[in-house]
Write a protein that holds these residues in place. Sequence first.
Motif, short mmCIF file in Angstrom:
data_model
loop_
_atom_site.label_atom_id
_atom_site.label_comp_id
_atom_site.label_asym_id
_atom_site.label_seq_id
_atom_site.Cartn_x
_atom_site.Cartn_y
_atom_site.Cartn_z
N MET A 292 -53.23 -13.04 23.39
CA MET A 292 -54.31 -14.02 23.57
C MET A 292 -55.65 -13.40 23.23
SD MET A 292 -54.64 -17.10 24.10
CE MET A 292 -56.22 -17.78 23.69
N ARG A 293 -55.81 -12.15 23.64
CA ARG A 293 -57.06 -11.45 23.39
C ARG A 293 -57.28 -11.29 21.88
NH1 ARG A 293 -57.92 -6.18 23.75
NH2 ARG A 293 -60.11 -5.63 23.94
N THR A 294 -56.20 -10.97 21.20
CA THR A 294 -56.27 -10.83 19.74
C THR A 294 -56.78 -12.12 19.11
OG1 THR A 294 -54.30 -9.49 20.00
CG2 THR A 294 -54.93 -10.05 17.77
N VAL A 295 -56.24 -13.25 19.61
CA VAL A 295 -56.65 -14.56 19.09
C VAL A 295 -58.16 -14.75 19.27
CG1 VAL A 295 -56.38 -17.03 19.38
CG2 VAL A 295 -54.38 -15.55 19.50
N ILE B 103 -60.15 -13.04 16.65
CA ILE B 103 -60.16 -13.74 15.37
C ILE B 103 -61.11 -14.93 15.42
CG2 ILE B 103 -58.76 -14.94 13.64
CD1 ILE B 103 -56.38 -13.43 14.62
N ILE B 104 -61.04 -15.69 16.53
CA ILE B 104 -61.90 -16.85 16.66
C ILE B 104 -63.37 -16.44 16.58
CG2 ILE B 104 -62.62 -18.69 18.24
CD1 ILE B 104 -59.76 -18.74 19.29
N GLN C 195 -50.37 -15.37 16.27
CA GLN C 195 -51.73 -15.08 16.74
C GLN C 195 -52.73 -15.33 15.62
OE1 GLN C 195 -51.11 -10.95 17.77
NE2 GLN C 195 -50.98 -11.41 19.95
N PHE C 196 -52.36 -14.89 14.44
CA PHE C 196 -53.24 -15.05 13.30
C PHE C 196 -53.47 -16.53 13.00
CE2 PHE C 196 -53.90 -15.17 8.63
CZ PHE C 196 -55.06 -14.42 8.57
N ILE C 197 -52.37 -17.30 12.95
CA ILE C 197 -52.49 -18.73 12.63
C ILE C 197 -53.30 -19.46 13.70
CG2 ILE C 197 -51.18 -20.88 12.36
CD1 ILE C 197 -50.93 -19.20 9.89
N ILE C 198 -53.04 -19.16 14.96
CA ILE C 198 -53.80 -19.83 16.03
C ILE C 198 -55.28 -19.45 15.93
CG2 ILE C 198 -54.15 -20.01 18.53
CD1 ILE C 198 -51.15 -19.62 18.86
N ASN D 149 -47.18 -26.73 11.90
CA ASN D 149 -47.67 -25.42 12.30
C ASN D 149 -46.58 -24.36 12.33
OD1 ASN D 149 -50.64 -25.64 12.79
ND2 ASN D 149 -49.90 -27.40 13.93
N THR D 150 -45.38 -24.79 12.70
CA THR D 150 -44.26 -23.85 12.63
C THR D 150 -44.06 -23.40 11.19
OG1 THR D 150 -43.23 -25.08 14.42
CG2 THR D 150 -41.84 -23.50 13.27
N LEU D 151 -44.11 -24.38 10.28
CA LEU D 151 -43.97 -24.07 8.86
C LEU D 151 -45.06 -23.09 8.39
CD1 LEU D 151 -43.06 -27.27 6.84
CD2 LEU D 151 -42.05 -25.00 6.64
#
Lengths: 242, 372
Positions: free
Chosen positions: B1-4, B7-8, B222-225, B361-363
């Motif tokens: 979560m922290r990683t996300v 990125i944000i 994490q990257f996609i989110i 999003n899975t794709l």
Amino acid sequence: MLPAITTDKLTKRFGDFTAVDQITFEVNKGEIFGFLGANGAGKTTAMRMLNGLSRPSGGQAAVAGFDVYRETEKIKKHIGYMSQKFSLYEDLTVRENIQFYGGIYGLPGKEIRRQVQELIGGLGMQAYANTLVKSIPLGWKQKLSFSIAIMHRPEIVFLDEPTGGVDPITRRQFWEMIYKAASEGMTVFVTTHYMDEAEYCDRVSIMVDGRIAALDRPRALKEQFGAGSMNDVFLQLTRPKP
Amino acid sequence: MRTVLFIIRKEFLQIFRHKVMLPLIFLMPVIQLVILAHAADFEVKNINLHIVDQDRSQASVQLIGKFRACRNFNLVGYSFTNQPAFDEIQSGDADLFLEIPPNFQRDLIRHNAASLQISVNAINGVQAGLANAYASAIIQDFNRQIRTEWARSPALKAPAGLSVTYSNWFNPDMNYQTFMVPGILVLLVTLIGMFLSGMNIVKEKEIGTIEQINVTPIRKYQFIIGKLLPFWIIALVELSIGLVVGWLIFDIPFVGSLWLIFGFAAIYLLVVLGLGLLVSTITETQQQAMFVSWFFLIIFILMSGLFTPIESMPAWAQAITRFNPVAYFVDVMRLVLLKGSNLMDIRLHVAVMLTAALLVNTLAVVNYRKTN
């Protein structure tokens, strides 16, 4: 002691073209390993297979004890990488880049703050801390890239032509940084086109057309080829045969 | 979560650092909304009319008066023969001409019937159809009027006419803006969302920073989110601005729950942004991403039911619209804002969007490769 990197007939093909052709070598822990070769000899491709960016077409390899086919994500925890293409965010400041990569590598907040201080201080970049990376000189960008690539204390760091296009003084400073990292036990895997830099390495391999044509200590190679410098060794190996 | 979060933070820093991006993201859509809402109006005004009066009777003058009184028509020409009317249609000065034949009044009185001819320039089919309809309505009205006026004369005992009155529910004034603004807003939010997300990962591929990310132990989800959330927030802010503009300038009724609108938008945006990211993962340059995004957007927009009703599309096209997220949101906006539908009424829309969000999003996560 397990070697940092081992490869056995590691191969990468793109269609009909074999970029890396059955290379086999070992890199010892704490060693500075020079990976030489002409443009297009397959250095970058080999390096990308080792750091998990590219899937090999054949052969075996292990980095930090992890398999390059099945355990790429584990490898990534133990390595740092500085690519040939400059890859910091130009529209972020020096400080923001350090914070970002520290965060991505999962360093704790306190450690990130410490690293920001230490890194900027160590590089003497206080004046640039809040400057966008795109406006700092190339030499400093490269030193910053290297510092960021090793800020999570990886076991092995891959450097792809880290000193391309920088001035001799900065190159010297850069190599001092590499020596410092190696003295702390980090294994350094570095590609270069500068033959004087090849002399600084513990061992060098020279790639020609996807194969390893020679691999030894610089001094041993010079003796073997009866050459006065690494430059002559390199030319003997890579010059097209008449 | 922290990683996300890291990125944000990085994405927001980059977005707000570029001076051109802010007006592009927040101001342009408002301008577009204001302009489009005024322009995308199906009512046809200013139809240039030429009248050929070959009768020159009391009845013909009365009929002409009716046309002049109608604000949809501009009387640009008046003649006694056909030729000038043909010329004006040919040159484009007139869109339509009405021919009142000789003996119009006499036939009307004697035979209780007379004929008129309307000729329309039908290059623009929509305008032609509406011009016809308006002209017919005026003639009908004229017809009724003279019947009542002349009903006293025993020769003209007209049968009682049947008249229909309309009651337009949920948009009583048949205001096109009420109808269009929520839909246009959907398009703008979709455009901004899909382009921002579609260009994003591919931009990192172009400048090479993606390699540096791929060589870290970051997880793909994490990257996609991290890439998705900043644009999700921006698009929701955008929607809020658009709704405020719709309310202030266009007086859009907010009959239903705003929570429902935002709740649905939240899911809808996951679909749109996920599609953008998916495009980003399958393309190599921003130019490619642009083309692929446009391909989908054009289909989504033209088949969204905003400009042409889905009900009047052929069956195969209607089947396609079931896969069009834009169509669902346009529908929900109208249902909730204008009609006041509740969650139960739109539960099918919600279910479809949730499924699509999950799928897309899975794709995107699967398709994003850290190792090539």
